[in-house]
Design an enzyme around this catalytic site. Structure first.
Site, PDB file in Angstrom:
ATOM      1  N   TYR A  40      59.773  -6.848  -5.524  1.00  0.00           N
ATOM      2  CA  TYR A  40      58.638  -6.192  -4.883  1.00  0.00           C
ATOM      3  C   TYR A  40      59.076  -4.966  -4.089  1.00  0.00           C
ATOM      4  CZ  TYR A  40      54.904  -9.594  -5.746  1.00  0.00           C
ATOM      5  OH  TYR A  40      53.920 -10.368  -6.309  1.00  0.00           O
TER       6      TYR A  40
ATOM      7  N   LYS B 293      66.564 -17.746 -11.937  1.00  0.00           N
ATOM      8  CA  LYS B 293      66.786 -17.445 -13.352  1.00  0.00           C
ATOM      9  C   LYS B 293      68.271 -17.114 -13.482  1.00  0.00           C
ATOM     10  CE  LYS B 293      65.332 -16.734 -17.582  1.00  0.00           C
ATOM     11  NZ  LYS B 293      64.896 -17.843 -18.462  1.00  0.00           N
TER      12      LYS B 293
ATOM     13  N   ASP C 123      61.358 -20.583 -15.872  1.00  0.00           N
ATOM     14  CA  ASP C 123      60.519 -20.909 -17.036  1.00  0.00           C
ATOM     15  C   ASP C 123      60.333 -22.418 -17.143  1.00  0.00           C
ATOM     16  OD1 ASP C 123      63.247 -21.027 -17.537  1.00  0.00           O
ATOM     17  OD2 ASP C 123      63.117 -20.316 -19.601  1.00  0.00           O
TER      18      ASP C 123
ATOM     19  N   ASP D  40      55.308 -15.813  -6.472  1.00  0.00           N
ATOM     20  CA  ASP D  40      53.951 -15.291  -6.712  1.00  0.00           C
ATOM     21  C   ASP D  40      53.334 -16.022  -7.896  1.00  0.00           C
ATOM     22  OD1 ASP D  40      51.725 -13.518  -6.533  1.00  0.00           O
ATOM     23  OD2 ASP D  40      52.551 -12.409  -8.232  1.00  0.00           O
TER      24      ASP D  40
ATOM     25  N   ASP E  21      50.442 -19.443  -7.913  1.00  0.00           N
ATOM     26  CA  ASP E  21      49.134 -19.407  -8.596  1.00  0.00           C
ATOM     27  C   ASP E  21      48.988 -20.596  -9.546  1.00  0.00           C
ATOM     28  OD1 ASP E  21      48.230 -17.088  -7.366  1.00  0.00           O
ATOM     29  OD2 ASP E  21      47.482 -16.229  -9.243  1.00  0.00           O
TER      30      ASP E  21
HETATM   31  C1  IPM Z   1      49.707 -12.875  -3.440  1.00  0.00           C
HETATM   32  C2  IPM Z   1      49.103 -11.705  -4.154  1.00  0.00           C
HETATM   33  C3  IPM Z   1      49.849 -10.443  -3.750  1.00  0.00           C
HETATM   34  C4  IPM Z   1      51.293 -10.596  -4.168  1.00  0.00           C
HETATM   35  C5  IPM Z   1      49.240  -9.160  -4.323  1.00  0.00           C
HETATM   36  C6  IPM Z   1      47.766  -9.050  -3.967  1.00  0.00           C
HETATM   37  C7  IPM Z   1      49.983  -7.942  -3.891  1.00  0.00           C
HETATM   38  O1  IPM Z   1      49.122 -11.914  -5.527  1.00  0.00           O
HETATM   39  O2  IPM Z   1      49.711 -12.880  -2.194  1.00  0.00           O
HETATM   40  O3  IPM Z   1      50.168 -13.792  -4.112  1.00  0.00           O
HETATM   41  O4  IPM Z   1      51.643 -10.303  -5.310  1.00  0.00           O
HETATM   42  O5  IPM Z   1      52.099 -11.014  -3.333  1.00  0.00           O
HETATM   43 MG    MG Z   2      49.780 -13.834  -6.120  1.00  0.00          MG
END
Ligand code: IPM
Ligand code: MG
Length: 368
Positions: free
Chosen positions: A146, A196, A228, A252, A256
């Protein structure tokens, strides 16, 4: 009576609606537990862009207000209205990432909890999560790909090239590893480090350092997975995992995935913390794991639980009001047990009551 000050940044989409419920809960819990919290509200994201004629999603007053506070309670930012602006001033990249970096919020705690009562909302088969699950993802938040440099577009031999760089320093890995081991110590004593290392240099360093740090935590059982494989294993049997520690990009993605299998993004809070100050308290930014959900914004039907639980984390980590945090978490739990469901977690089973945002807020308030 102790007096606290927090910055409130509702942002866009469902942010303001769910924030309203969290603030009602805050007022009530503070009264009950006998402390005072001053809340100062600031513009962020698309709301700030609108107010500034599209100049900035993170105005100076907002940043200053956050600096003058003990913590930030954040709603969510972004939406279709601002998607075509230049990347640097888009709500997500122009507000959230600079806030994380500015305050050195390197430790992102993302609990992925699937309540046994809500396992029907999970896309994973009930037989794989008989009792639900409770996994804490500890994501490194201010390093990795990032923020590594070079990060640019340029021309090479007449062709366009784009470059991002994944960098991890020993010190960055050490400090996030300590956060994760400490968390595991206070939970079920298991830590899985995700990297990884079969391909990436910085993952090899990551693994070496995590193993070194583990010597200070003999009571925590450490394991490693390639990212993975981790993506597969979490779906195969999430209850096997306690704490996961990983870098910025992998965290990240995996967080999710965890949010999805837990049933609803609307349930999960998060905390982004810096280094503890001398008193042991952390400055932090607290936000729901889900986004601004523009598709349902303004309808009053969003689930406020992620925002309310983010408030509980704020009270715990930044204000040291543990009793208040626990009382909120219990009230949320009780509301679920009593059958209150916003649309995202409603399955239609007997005993469930479909409610809107403010009714869910009220259910929690009534159970504090
Ligand atoms: C998160 C989001 C952010 C990230 C984005 C919105 C920049 O996806 O907080 O997980 O990638 O960190
Ligand atoms: Mg995210």
């Amino acid at each position: 009576m102790s007096k606290h000050r927090i910055a409130v940044l509702p942002g866009d989409g469902i942010g303001p609606e769910v924030m309203k419920e969290a603030l009602r809960v805050l007022e009530s819990v503070a009264g009950k537990q006998g402390f005072e919290v001053v809340t100062d509200e600031y513009l962020v994201g698309g709301a700030a862009l609108d107010a500034s004629g599209n100049t900035t999603p993170l105005p100076t007053e907002t940043l200053q207000g956050c600096e003058d506070s003990q913590a930030i309670l954040f709603g969510s930012v972004g939406g279709p209205k601002w998607e075509d602006l230049p990347p640097d001033i888009q709500p997500e990249r122009g507000a959230l990432l600079p806030l994380r970096k500015h305050f050195g919020l390197f430790a992102n705690l993302r609990p992925g909890v699937c309540h046994a009562a809500l396992k029907d909302a999970s896309p994973v088969k009930n037989s794989l999560i008989p009792e639900g699950f409770d996994v804490l993802c500890v994501r490194e938040l201010t390093g990795g790909i990032y923020f590594g440099t070079p990060k640019e577009r340029r021309e090479e031999n007449g062709e366009e090239v784009a470059i991002d760089t994944m960098v991890y320093r020993r010190s960055e890995i050490e400090r996030i590893a300590h956060v994760a081991f400490q968390a595991a110590k206070g939970r079920r004593g298991k830590l899985c480090s995700v990297d990884k290392a079969n391909v990436l240099q910085n993952s090899r360093l990551w693994r070496e350092v995590v193993v070194e740090v583990s010597r200070e935590y003999p009571d925590v059982e450490l394991s490693h997975l390639y990212v993975d494989n981790a993506a597969m294993q979490l779906i195969r049997y999430a209850p096997d995992y306690d704490v996961i520690v990983t870098g910025n990009l992998f965290g990240d993605i995996l967080s999710d995935e965890m949010a999805m299998i837990s049933g609803s993004l609307g349930m999960l809070p998060s905390a982004s913390l810096g280094s503890p100050s001398e008193g042991g308290c952390n400055f932090g930014l607290y936000e729901p794991s889900g986004g601004s959900a523009p598709d349902i914004a303004g309808q009053g039907i969003a689930n406020p639980i992620a925002q309310v639980l983010s408030l509980a984390m704020l009270l715990r980590y930044s204000l040291a009001e543990e009793a208040a945090a626990v009382s909120i978490e219990c009230a949320v739990e009780k509301s679920i047990e009593d059958g209150f469901r916003t649309g995202d977690i409603f399955s239609g089973a007997a005993g469930e009551k479909l409610v809107n945002t403010s009714e869910m807020g009220q259910a929690i308030l009534d159970r504090l």
